[in-house]
Design a protein around this motif. Structure first.
Motif, PDB file in Angstrom:
ATOM      1  N   UNK A   1       0.819  -1.199   0.000  1.00 58.87           N
ATOM      2  CA  UNK A   1       0.000   0.000   0.000  1.00 58.87           C
ATOM      3  C   UNK A   1       0.858   1.255   0.000  1.00 58.87           C
ATOM      4  N   UNK A   2       0.588   2.143  -0.933  1.00 56.25           N
ATOM      5  CA  UNK A   2       1.278   3.425  -1.031  1.00 56.25           C
ATOM      6  C   UNK A   2       0.229   4.474  -1.366  1.00 56.25           C
ATOM      7  N   UNK A   3       0.142   5.522  -0.535  1.00 55.38           N
ATOM      8  CA  UNK A   3      -0.848   6.565  -0.776  1.00 55.38           C
ATOM      9  C   UNK A   3      -0.193   7.928  -0.860  1.00 55.38           C
ATOM     10  N   UNK A   4      -0.694   8.769  -1.733  1.00 57.04           N
ATOM     11  CA  UNK A   4      -0.176  10.123  -1.922  1.00 57.04           C
ATOM     12  C   UNK A   4      -1.330  11.110  -1.938  1.00 57.04           C
ATOM     13  N   UNK A   5      -1.095  12.287  -1.387  1.00 58.82           N
ATOM     14  CA  UNK A   5      -2.013  13.414  -1.553  1.00 58.82           C
ATOM     15  C   UNK A   5      -1.198  14.484  -2.251  1.00 58.82           C
TER      16      UNK A   5
ATOM     17  N   UNK B   1       2.851  11.526   1.886  1.00 63.19           N
ATOM     18  CA  UNK B   1       2.884  10.178   1.332  1.00 63.19           C
ATOM     19  C   UNK B   1       2.910   9.199   2.493  1.00 63.19           C
ATOM     20  N   UNK B   2       2.245   8.082   2.296  1.00 63.84           N
ATOM     21  CA  UNK B   2       2.163   7.060   3.330  1.00 63.84           C
ATOM     22  C   UNK B   2       2.516   5.725   2.677  1.00 63.84           C
ATOM     23  N   UNK B   3       3.497   5.074   3.259  1.00 64.53           N
ATOM     24  CA  UNK B   3       3.926   3.773   2.771  1.00 64.53           C
ATOM     25  C   UNK B   3       3.613   2.755   3.851  1.00 64.53           C
ATOM     26  N   UNK B   4       3.022   1.653   3.478  1.00 59.11           N
ATOM     27  CA  UNK B   4       2.591   0.676   4.467  1.00 59.11           C
ATOM     28  C   UNK B   4       2.767  -0.721   3.905  1.00 59.11           C
ATOM     29  N   UNK B   5       3.048  -1.658   4.791  1.00 59.98           N
ATOM     30  CA  UNK B   5       3.131  -3.058   4.363  1.00 59.98           C
ATOM     31  C   UNK B   5       2.065  -3.880   5.074  1.00 59.98           C
ATOM     32  N   UNK B   6       0.969  -3.245   5.377  1.00 63.97           N
ATOM     33  CA  UNK B   6      -0.158  -3.912   6.012  1.00 63.97           C
ATOM     34  C   UNK B   6      -1.332  -2.967   6.069  1.00 63.97           C
ATOM     35  N   UNK B   7      -2.305  -3.299   6.895  1.00 59.34           N
ATOM     36  CA  UNK B   7      -3.500  -2.457   6.966  1.00 59.34           C
ATOM     37  C   UNK B   7      -3.297  -1.226   7.838  1.00 59.34           C
ATOM     38  N   UNK B   8      -2.275  -1.212   8.691  1.00 57.76           N
ATOM     39  CA  UNK B   8      -2.015  -0.044   9.526  1.00 57.76           C
ATOM     40  C   UNK B   8      -1.264   1.008   8.736  1.00 57.76           C
ATOM     41  N   UNK B   9      -1.602   2.267   8.976  1.00 56.96           N
ATOM     42  CA  UNK B   9      -0.878   3.361   8.354  1.00 56.96           C
ATOM     43  C   UNK B   9      -1.334   3.733   6.962  1.00 56.96           C
TER      44      UNK B   9
ATOM     45  N   UNK C   1      -3.776   5.633   4.194  1.00 56.25           N
ATOM     46  CA  UNK C   1      -4.620   6.828   4.103  1.00 56.25           C
ATOM     47  C   UNK C   1      -6.067   6.377   3.982  1.00 56.25           C
ATOM     48  N   UNK C   2      -6.910   6.945   4.817  1.00 55.35           N
ATOM     49  CA  UNK C   2      -8.335   6.643   4.735  1.00 55.35           C
ATOM     50  C   UNK C   2      -9.061   7.922   4.306  1.00 55.35           C
TER      51      UNK C   2
END
Length: 72
Positions: free
Chosen positions: A23-27, A37-45, A47-48
């Motif tokens: 999961x990688x999210x950007x605004x 930017x938010x980088x995650x390797x699971x459900x925590x962290x 962007x919602x």
């Protein structure tokens, strides 16, 4: 999907074996600059939607504060 190409373009995390994008999210602001930017390797962290909406509502206030501080 070319995992290596996407990783090179976005900086997304990839597991090695098997290669999978994490999961990688950007605004982005209207100019296309990454605001967060938010980088995650699971459900925590991740962007919602509610957090992104709150961030977008607050961006103009932060921009005004940064401009005022830069003018000093």
């Amino acid at each position: 999907m070319d995992v290596e190409q996407i990783t090179a373009a976005t900086g997304a995390f990839v597991t090695v074996d098997p290669p999978q994008l994490q999961t990688t999210g950007f605004v982005l602001d209207p100019d296309g600059t990454v605001v967060i930017s938010v980088y995650s390797c699971g459900t925590l962290g991740q962007l919602v939607p509610d957090d992104v909406l709150e961030l977008i509502r607050e961006l103009p206030q932060h921009a005004d504060a940064n401009r005022k501080q830069a003018d000093r």
